[in-house]
Write a protein that holds these residues in place. Structure first.
Motif, PDB file in Angstrom:
ATOM      1  N   UNK A 153      17.798   5.155   0.653  1.00 57.04           N
ATOM      2  CA  UNK A 153      15.965   4.895   1.167  1.00 57.04           C
ATOM      3  C   UNK A 153      15.751   5.802   1.886  1.00 57.04           C
ATOM      4  N   UNK A 154      14.938   7.226   1.453  1.00 55.98           N
ATOM      5  CA  UNK A 154      14.219   7.281   2.926  1.00 55.98           C
ATOM      6  C   UNK A 154      13.224   7.186   3.112  1.00 55.98           C
ATOM      7  N   UNK A 155      12.629   7.053   4.190  1.00 56.00           N
ATOM      8  CA  UNK A 155      10.998   6.279   3.820  1.00 56.00           C
ATOM      9  C   UNK A 155      10.626   6.808   5.101  1.00 56.00           C
ATOM     10  N   UNK A 156       8.598   7.068   4.472  1.00 58.23           N
ATOM     11  CA  UNK A 156       8.361   7.702   5.952  1.00 58.23           C
ATOM     12  C   UNK A 156       7.449   7.174   6.564  1.00 58.23           C
ATOM     13  N   UNK A 157       7.098   5.798   6.370  1.00 58.62           N
ATOM     14  CA  UNK A 157       6.836   4.185   6.871  1.00 58.62           C
ATOM     15  C   UNK A 157       7.617   3.697   7.208  1.00 58.62           C
ATOM     16  N   UNK A 203       1.069  -1.306  -0.169  1.00 57.72           N
ATOM     17  CA  UNK A 203       0.386   0.530  -0.148  1.00 57.72           C
ATOM     18  C   UNK A 203       1.224   1.571  -0.146  1.00 57.72           C
ATOM     19  N   UNK A 204       1.792   1.120  -0.152  1.00 57.28           N
ATOM     20  CA  UNK A 204       3.121   2.581   0.239  1.00 57.28           C
ATOM     21  C   UNK A 204       2.849   2.676  -1.525  1.00 57.28           C
ATOM     22  N   UNK A 205       3.791   4.749  -1.512  1.00 59.64           N
ATOM     23  CA  UNK A 205       4.198   4.747  -2.614  1.00 59.64           C
ATOM     24  C   UNK A 205       5.512   4.927  -2.276  1.00 59.64           C
ATOM     25  N   UNK A 206       6.219   4.773  -3.179  1.00 59.26           N
ATOM     26  CA  UNK A 206       7.303   4.093  -3.681  1.00 59.26           C
ATOM     27  C   UNK A 206       8.270   5.710  -5.146  1.00 59.26           C
ATOM     28  N   UNK A 207       8.922   6.403  -4.623  1.00 60.28           N
ATOM     29  CA  UNK A 207       9.731   6.732  -5.848  1.00 60.28           C
ATOM     30  C   UNK A 207      11.202   5.992  -6.301  1.00 60.28           C
ATOM     31  N   UNK A 208      11.311   5.941  -7.222  1.00 61.67           N
ATOM     32  CA  UNK A 208      12.399   5.065  -7.628  1.00 61.67           C
ATOM     33  C   UNK A 208      12.791   6.374  -8.774  1.00 61.67           C
ATOM     34  N   UNK A 209      13.946   7.012  -7.581  1.00 63.15           N
ATOM     35  CA  UNK A 209      14.434   8.305  -8.240  1.00 63.15           C
ATOM     36  C   UNK A 209      16.143   7.702  -8.470  1.00 63.15           C
ATOM     37  N   UNK A 220       6.068  13.502  -2.710  1.00 63.01           N
ATOM     38  CA  UNK A 220       5.461  13.445  -2.234  1.00 63.01           C
ATOM     39  C   UNK A 220       4.785  11.953  -1.807  1.00 63.01           C
ATOM     40  N   UNK A 221       6.162  11.559  -2.286  1.00 58.82           N
ATOM     41  CA  UNK A 221       6.178   9.679  -1.946  1.00 58.82           C
ATOM     42  C   UNK A 221       6.908   9.334  -0.890  1.00 58.82           C
ATOM     43  N   UNK A 222       5.666   7.956  -0.047  1.00 63.90           N
ATOM     44  CA  UNK A 222       5.927   7.491   1.263  1.00 63.90           C
ATOM     45  C   UNK A 222       7.340   7.758   1.421  1.00 63.90           C
ATOM     46  N   UNK A 223       7.583   6.939   0.266  1.00 61.94           N
ATOM     47  CA  UNK A 223       8.827   6.170   0.039  1.00 61.94           C
ATOM     48  C   UNK A 223       9.974   6.556  -0.516  1.00 61.94           C
ATOM     49  N   UNK A 224      11.220   7.232  -0.851  1.00 56.43           N
ATOM     50  CA  UNK A 224      11.511   7.540  -1.863  1.00 56.43           C
ATOM     51  C   UNK A 224      13.717   6.692  -1.930  1.00 56.43           C
ATOM     52  N   UNK A 225      13.705   5.557  -3.219  1.00 58.99           N
ATOM     53  CA  UNK A 225      14.854   4.999  -3.561  1.00 58.99           C
ATOM     54  C   UNK A 225      15.422   5.665  -4.532  1.00 58.99           C
ATOM     55  N   UNK A 226      17.010   5.911  -4.086  1.00 62.20           N
ATOM     56  CA  UNK A 226      17.585   6.429  -4.405  1.00 62.20           C
ATOM     57  C   UNK A 226      18.253   6.088  -5.645  1.00 62.20           C
ATOM     58  N   UNK A 227      18.702   6.131  -7.042  1.00 62.00           N
ATOM     59  CA  UNK A 227      19.667   5.523  -7.608  1.00 62.00           C
ATOM     60  C   UNK A 227      20.457   6.302  -8.231  1.00 62.00           C
ATOM     61  N   UNK A 228      21.420   5.170  -7.913  1.00 60.86           N
ATOM     62  CA  UNK A 228      23.174   6.002  -8.865  1.00 60.86           C
ATOM     63  C   UNK A 228      23.593   5.297  -9.373  1.00 60.86           C
TER      64      UNK A 228
END
Ligand SMILES: Nc1ncnc2c1ncn2[C@@H]1O[C@H](COP(=O)(O)OP(=O)(O)O)[C@@H](O)[C@H]1O
Ligand SMILES: [Mg+2]
Lengths: 227, 452
Positions: free
Chosen positions: A222-226, A31-37, A207-215
């Protein structure tokens, strides 16, 4: 829950070998909203393809609801995608010559849903994205925003567990992009499905619950608000 | 994915590329047209041949020759000489043995044979009647096993001959012999004139010389003549369903024999016949009698054999036309392959999307094969419809041009062969669509959906 364990993907062979994904590990709660950035070419799309069963990285596991989808036979993977996954692409990829109805109906036809149930669910999906008045129009006659709404309707019509959106607002002007974002997050909250957005847009990622930064094919942070 | 949904999607994508679909299917339509016409013409020709045979030939009739090589065109090259056997050369140089009077008599004695009639060689000089000019004439035996078109007078029922004093004349002789109408000729007397150069034996010459009277010698060398009078029983016209439009006058078996004997007596041809027609007793299978005669060494053909021969000719001609149709189809197969390859290329994105959404490669392949099948269906329907419409409207013209006779048509269209043809065309089109479809099925969705 989506568990990505040690996923590694190499393109090309020998001297030309290029490590597109290098030992990727993370867990996404249901149910999370995740951004792959990440920047262009960092490996976001490659990761999304591996997570959605479109691609098979040579190493690692993608465990969804306890099943490693990378170990499934091709028939089972196709079935997994048709039943559990919804896709939204930057370039919409709607069938220009088909009506809105027939575009949205396609995933249901692939899943062998009866004609009657199909009609009901297609109309519902078109209503949710707000283009139910365009049911009989050919997709080619829709505007960019309407095409992306149509693509969203097609992604949600089979009630998937996970929706993957690859740069969903990349081809839209900012106003239209904003309404599409709203629509996506609204659906994520309402239906309880997991939303995975691939983007290089920090504002959208925020705006997402979770952000996964890729380089360069590696997880940067990984930034997570959940929890 | 359900087949019906795949078929619907296939149909829709064809409708979206109307021009291409129609042009591709037109290539198939050419083949379908040719094949429909070939099927209809073959059917028509067989039915026409059947009509010809059943309305003209007594099924109990046998054609008998001395040996079976007669029906195979005769043997060429030197053959063993058999004393007493008589042969005659065919125009192609082949020799055929002839039936002797003994053969005829032996066959006539069989209990399963009602009658046997050799074809008599009659060398008539001319036909005339009192006060009229003389015209060349060919006289043959009246064939009671074949129905003829009677213009005036009447002929006896099938299997009954005319009497020895009667003659049936072809229509041309009506005006030549000075009759106002065909009806006027009925019951009138006509004369057939024969001549023969005498066959003089050595004894006769010596006898004549011994008389020392030149008149005796002249008389001996004078041509001998015979005038045979007959009453006209019928005037026979040309018939559309007649096997041969006869130009011969017809006389009874006995009369023909008498005239033939007169012309051939003393020659090699006396009582030698190349072929004879026999009538098998009603109720007896002609094939059985044929077998019995063949076992004795004769060459025999039944009415059925003749039908088989005609059918072989029709089937061969039909085969040639079908060959052209198939050639057209082969061409159209390449058209379909080409079109479908282009279609796969153009719709790479769409295919990628369908596969990404979980559609099986098998079903993607089927989508393209069904599109090909639709093209085949369309081509088949267009081609056969044009063939049927054109054929049906041309049939009256063909019938009158070829003088087939009222009620006979050359092109007979039957629904089942046409439906089968369309199904075959759909299968051929699907086969042609196989390689493009396989390409579509093997497409990698990630590659297909790549935007950069
Ligand atoms: N099929 C491929 N063959 C070779 N290299 C590829 C292929 N697909 C992607 N790459 C490379 O992998 C890297 C990651 O690509 P991608 O996942 O598409 O990046 P992003 O979506 O983050 O822009 C890029 O450097 C790209 O050039
Ligand atoms: Mg990308």
């Amino acid at each position: 829950m989506i568990e990505v364990k040690g996923v590694t993907k190499t393109y090309g062979k020998k001297q030309n070998a290029f490590l597109a994904l290098d030992d990727i590990n993370f867990v996404i709660p249901d149910g999370a909203s995740v951004a792959i950035v990440g920047k262009s070419g960092s490996g976001k799309s490659t990761l999304m393809h591996a997570m959605s069963g479109l691609d098979r990285p040579e190493k690692g596991q993608v465990v969804i609801d306890g099943i490693d989808i990378l170990k499934l036979k091709s028939k089972a993977v196709d079935r997994f995608r048709s039943e559990k996954i919804g896709f939204i692409f930057q370039s919409f990829f709607v069938q220009a010559n088909e009506s809105s109805f027939d575009n949205v109906s396609l995933p249901l036809e692939i899943s062998n849903i009866s004609v009657k149930a199909r009609k009901k669910r297609v109309l519902e999906a078109l209503q949710v994205v707000g283009i139910d008045d365009k049911e009989k129009q050919k997709a080619r006659n829709l505007s960019g925003g309407q095409k992306q709404r149509l693509a969203i309707a097609r992604a949600i019509v089979n009630r998937p567990k996970i929706i993957f959106a690859d740069e969903p607002t990349g081809n839209l002007d900012s106003t239209t992009g904003a309404t599409i974002e709203k629509l996506l997050f609204g659906l994520n909250k309402q239906s309880g499905s997991t939303l995975v957005i691939v983007t290089h847009d920090e504002d959208l990622a925020a705006k997402c619950d979770m952000r996964i930064y890729i380089k360069d094919g590696k997880i940067d942070k990984i930034v997570s608000e959940v929890e | 994915m359900k087949t019906i949904d795949i078929i619907r999607r296939a149909g829709r994508s064809l409708r979206h590329a109307k021009a291409r679909t129609i042009l591709t299917s037109l290539a198939i339509a050419v083949g379908a047209f040719t094949l429909t016409i070939a099927l209809a013409a073959g059917q028509g020709a067989r039915e026409y041949a059947n009509t010809l045979l059943t309305s003209n030939i007594d099924p109990q009739i046998l054609a008998i020759a001395k040996d079976k090589s007669f029906f195979e065109g005769g043997k060429t090259g030197p053959q063993e000489y058999i004393p007493g056997s008589s042969t005659i050369a065919r125009p192609n140089g082949a020799l055929v043995k002839r039936l002797s009077q003994a053969d005829i008599d032996a066959i006539a004695k069989r209990s399963d044979i009602v009658s046997i009639t050799p074809t008599y060689a009659i060398n008539a000089q001319y036909i005339t009647r009192s006060g009229q000019k003389k015209y060349t004439v060919d006289a043959t035996t009246y064939n009671s096993g074949i129905t003829q078109t009677v213009i005036a007078g009447s002929l006896p029922a099938l299997r009954t001959s005319i009497s020895d004093t009667q003659i049936a004349l072809p229509e041309v002789y009506v005006s030549l012999l000075g009759f106002k109408t065909a009806q006027d000729a009925i019951g009138q007397t006509v004369t057939i004139h024969l001549e023969r150069t005498p066959n003089i034996t050595e004894a006769q010459i010596q006898q004549a010389l011994a008389t020392n009277n030149p008149q005796v010698l002249t008389a001996l060398a004078t041509k001998q003549t015979k005038d045979a009078d007959y009453k006209v029983i019928a005037i026979v016209g040309k018939s559309a369903t007649a096997l041969s439009a006869t130009t011969s006058v017809e006389i009874s078996n006995n009369s023909a024999k008498e005239l033939s004997d007169f012309s051939t007596i003393g020659t090699d041809n006396y009582h030698e016949y190349t072929i004879a027609t026999a009538s098998v007793k009603p109720g007896v299978d002609p094939a059985m009698v044929k077998q019995a005669l063949v076992n004795q060494g004769y060459g025999v053909q039944t009415a059925k054999d003749l039908q088989g021969l005609l059918f072989t000719i029709v089937n061969t001609l039909q085969g040639i036309v079908i060959g052209f149709g198939i050639l057209a189809l082969i061409t159209s197969v390449f058209g379909i392959i080409n079109t479908q390859y282009i279609s796969v290329l153009e719709r790479t994105r769409e295919i990628g999307l369908m596969k990404a959404l979980g559609m099986r490669g098998r079903h993607v392949s089927r989508l393209f094969q069904f599109e090909a099948a639709w093209i085949g269906f369309l081509g088949g329907v267009i081609g056969s419809t044009i063939a049927v419409v054109a054929g049906l409207s041309l049939n009256p013209w063909i019938t009158s041009t070829l003088s087939l006779g009222d009620g006979n048509v050359l092109l007979i269209f039957q629904p089942i062969p046409i439906i089968l043809l369309i199904i075959v065309l759909m299968l051929v089109a699907m086969l042609a669509g196989y390689f493009p479809a396989r390409k579509a099925a093997k497409l990698d969705p990630i590659e297909a959906l790549r935007t950069e």
